[in-house]
Write a protein that holds these residues in place. Structure first.
Motif, PDB file in Angstrom:
ATOM      1  N   ASN A 269      -1.549  -4.183  -2.679  1.00  0.00           N
ATOM      2  CA  ASN A 269      -0.521  -3.237  -2.275  1.00  0.00           C
ATOM      3  C   ASN A 269      -1.085  -2.287  -1.219  1.00  0.00           C
ATOM      4  OD1 ASN A 269       1.458  -4.249  -3.985  1.00  0.00           O
ATOM      5  ND2 ASN A 269       0.904  -2.879  -5.679  1.00  0.00           N
ATOM      6  N   PRO A 270      -0.287  -1.903  -0.232  1.00  0.00           N
ATOM      7  CA  PRO A 270      -0.802  -1.111   0.896  1.00  0.00           C
ATOM      8  C   PRO A 270      -1.004   0.366   0.564  1.00  0.00           C
ATOM      9  CG  PRO A 270       1.516  -1.610   1.226  1.00  0.00           C
ATOM     10  CD  PRO A 270       1.106  -2.350  -0.006  1.00  0.00           C
TER      11      PRO A 270
ATOM     12  N   GLN B 247       3.054   0.021   6.440  1.00  0.00           N
ATOM     13  CA  GLN B 247       3.185   0.721   5.163  1.00  0.00           C
ATOM     14  C   GLN B 247       1.912   1.506   4.836  1.00  0.00           C
ATOM     15  OE1 GLN B 247       5.037  -1.609   1.869  1.00  0.00           O
ATOM     16  NE2 GLN B 247       5.255  -3.231   3.413  1.00  0.00           N
ATOM     17  N   PHE B 248       0.753   0.910   5.112  1.00  0.00           N
ATOM     18  CA  PHE B 248      -0.498   1.616   4.842  1.00  0.00           C
ATOM     19  C   PHE B 248      -0.649   2.804   5.790  1.00  0.00           C
ATOM     20  CE2 PHE B 248      -5.074   2.371   4.886  1.00  0.00           C
ATOM     21  CZ  PHE B 248      -5.344   2.375   3.521  1.00  0.00           C
TER      22      PHE B 248
ATOM     23  N   ILE C 296      -0.710   8.820   6.330  1.00  0.00           N
ATOM     24  CA  ILE C 296      -0.168  10.027   6.944  1.00  0.00           C
ATOM     25  C   ILE C 296       0.450  10.961   5.902  1.00  0.00           C
ATOM     26  CG2 ILE C 296       1.639  10.909   8.486  1.00  0.00           C
ATOM     27  CD1 ILE C 296      -0.585   9.768  10.068  1.00  0.00           C
ATOM     28  N   GLU C 297       1.081  10.381   4.885  1.00  0.00           N
ATOM     29  CA  GLU C 297       1.951  11.164   4.009  1.00  0.00           C
ATOM     30  C   GLU C 297       1.395  11.451   2.628  1.00  0.00           C
ATOM     31  OE1 GLU C 297       5.414   8.744   3.920  1.00  0.00           O
ATOM     32  OE2 GLU C 297       5.862   8.991   6.072  1.00  0.00           O
TER      33      GLU C 297
ATOM     34  N   PHE D 225      -2.650  -1.210  16.204  1.00  0.00           N
ATOM     35  CA  PHE D 225      -2.222  -2.550  15.799  1.00  0.00           C
ATOM     36  C   PHE D 225      -0.713  -2.617  15.596  1.00  0.00           C
ATOM     37  CE2 PHE D 225      -1.737  -5.660  12.166  1.00  0.00           C
ATOM     38  CZ  PHE D 225      -1.881  -6.798  12.947  1.00  0.00           C
ATOM     39  N   ILE D 226      -0.141  -1.589  14.995  1.00  0.00           N
ATOM     40  CA  ILE D 226       1.292  -1.626  14.686  1.00  0.00           C
ATOM     41  C   ILE D 226       2.143  -1.100  15.837  1.00  0.00           C
ATOM     42  CG2 ILE D 226       0.804  -1.391  12.225  1.00  0.00           C
ATOM     43  CD1 ILE D 226       1.762   1.502  12.373  1.00  0.00           C
ATOM     44  N   GLY D 227       1.502  -0.628  16.910  1.00  0.00           N
ATOM     45  CA  GLY D 227       2.247  -0.152  18.067  1.00  0.00           C
ATOM     46  C   GLY D 227       2.743   1.263  17.938  1.00  0.00           C
ATOM     47  N   ASN D 228       2.148   2.044  17.047  1.00  0.00           N
ATOM     48  CA  ASN D 228       2.510   3.457  16.908  1.00  0.00           C
ATOM     49  C   ASN D 228       1.448   4.284  17.625  1.00  0.00           C
ATOM     50  OD1 ASN D 228       2.956   6.095  16.056  1.00  0.00           O
ATOM     51  ND2 ASN D 228       3.688   5.475  14.033  1.00  0.00           N
TER      52      ASN D 228
END
Length: 448
Positions: A198-199, A261-262, A267-268, A296-299
């Motif tokens: 799970n992430p 998700q990770f 962050i949160e 990697f996720i483009g953020n």
């Protein structure tokens, strides 16, 4: 070939290198990373250089095909080492964290679980079941062997090392069997619903017992294990560059979703936020992990601001003018932690100034100008400690732990280190001997 300018620039730099006596690293055993099973290192690895060195092998092998009498024809021993490690990885099982002997508090074995390594039952406790009925106390640097009863970190590190090695072998040797095994490992650990992790790291480094120190939920300190999540990202990118047949677009999409998700959890979540507010190597590794995942996720929205703030606000407190890392040298293993933090600093400076085929960067065009002096001074301090020109800060310390950082800085500043520093050739962890694959060809002889 688009990499020729890089080679020409490096050639010009090497041509003007000053000569000096070699630094002979000690051959004493590596001090084990306390919370790691494999001395897992977050070493910077340039995808551009890996692609260049893969091409070097293929050209050489094509010219010498049929002349090796059944042995692998190689322009450098590292290629044989890569093939040996990749062949070993092909025969390994698929790893998952669901086969652990204890359930996390959530009851879901897909949730990561690890024990705080430096926490022990209080010696004054006379309870029969010390793990549950004693208060726990901290003994910095002394690892409680109970941590080895859990395999979550061990298996994550295995997946990280093996998938990256297999992906590189797929690229270098153009062999589908390596890409297939890397694909199978990544799917089993991250994508298969029944076996995936799970992430989150919600139960990382929990403190057991019944005292006030007990957490029974993860701590900020446990997030440093997330550094092992960087290599699977590189594995995915290399599989894409290798055009591995087994690796599909939906696999990449699944990995991006998992890491998204990770990313949000980093962050949160409260314990992740607590980790982001630390000052020592924990902050350095947190920043590296977050920025690598964001890329990697483009953020891209948080990368430049977080790294710029780190260089401006945090790095000055981590390294003094003479190269001392005060937040690391106060630890029980001062040389180890100084080398450990330096490894992350060199990764960060390289990451934000990278020019790799699948990269969004460079994020900060003058990253090395911002960090170079302090990182160089920290590298030189560790070298001086080993040479004896600075006071010994840890018995048995040697440059094998700092090898990754010295080479990373040496690639950036070859005039300072080429032919003045010999890279470690016989790391006890064989993966670390693959370093020529991500070192420019013109610098192989510099560090050999």
């Amino acid at each position: 070939m688009k990499f020729i300018p890089t080679f020409l620039a490096l050639s010009a730099a090497v041509a003007h290198l000053a000569q000096a006596d070699l630094i002979a690293p000690a051959l004493t055993p590596v001090v084990p990373t306390p919370i790691s099973f494999s001395n897992y290192t977050l070493e910077w690895k340039s995808l551009s250089t890996i692609v260049e060195n893969a091409a070097i092998y293929r050209v050489f092998h094509a010219k010498n095909k049929g002349s090796s009498h059944g042995k692998l024809s190689v322009p450098h021993p590292v290629y044989q080492t890569l093939k040996d490690l990749a062949d070993e990885a092909v025969a390994k099982p698929l790893y998952t964290i669901v086969n652990k002997p204890f359930l996390p508090p959530s009851g879901d074995k897909r949730d990561w679980l690890s024990y705080a390594p430096y926490w022990w039952p209080s010696p004054s406790c006379n309870a029969t079941d010390k793990n549950n009925d004693c208060a726990f106390i901290q003994m910095d640097g002394q690892v409680n062997p109970d941590v080895y009863k859990l395999n979550d970190q061990r298996y994550l590190e295995y997946v990280s090392l093996d998938t990256e090695t297999l992906a590189m072998a797929s690229l270098v040797f153009d062999d589908d069997s390596y890409g297939q095994k890397a694909t199978d490992m990544l799917r089993y650990f991250f994508l298969n619903n029944a076996t995936r992790m799970n992430p989150n790291l919600e139960y990382g480094q929990i403190i057991r017992g019944n005292g006030k120190s007990a957490t029974h939920i993860g701590r900020a300190e446990g997030i440093i294990s997330a550094r092992a999540l960087v290599s699977p990202i590189r594995a995915v990118k290399i599989l894409q560059l290798a055009k591995a047949r087994a690796w599909k677009k939906n696999d990449t999409a699944g990995m991006v979703d998992w890491y998204s998700q990770f990313h949000d959890w980093l962050i949160e979540d409260k314990i992740a936020v607590d980790e982001s507010n630390t000052k020592n190597n924990h902050l350095t590794y947190y920043t590296n992990t977050l920025t690598t995942i964001s890329d990697f996720i483009g953020n891209y929205s948080t990368i430049e601001s977080r790294v710029t703030a780190f260089f401006k606000d945090d790095l000055p407190g981590q390294i003094t003018a003479n190269g001392t890392q005060p937040l690391e040298e106060i630890r029980t293993l001062p040389f180890h932690y100084s080398a450990f933090n330096l490894e992350a600093l060199t990764y960060m400076a390289n990451f934000v100034s990278q020019k790799d085929p699948l990269s969004h960067g460079p994020y900060i065009s003058n990253a090395w100008n911002q960090t170079g002096d302090s990182i160089i001074s920290a590298v030189n301090r560790l070298i001086d400690v080993v040479r004896g020109t600075e006071g010994q800060i840890e018995p048995g310390a040697d440059l094998s732990e700092a090898d990754y950082s010295v080479r990373a800085v040496g690639i950036q500043y070859p005039k300072l280190y080429c032919n003045k520093y010999h890279a470690i050739q016989n790391h006890t962890v064989p993966y670390l001997n693959l370093w020529p694959l991500w070192t420019p060809r013109l610098l192989w002889d510099c560090f050999n």
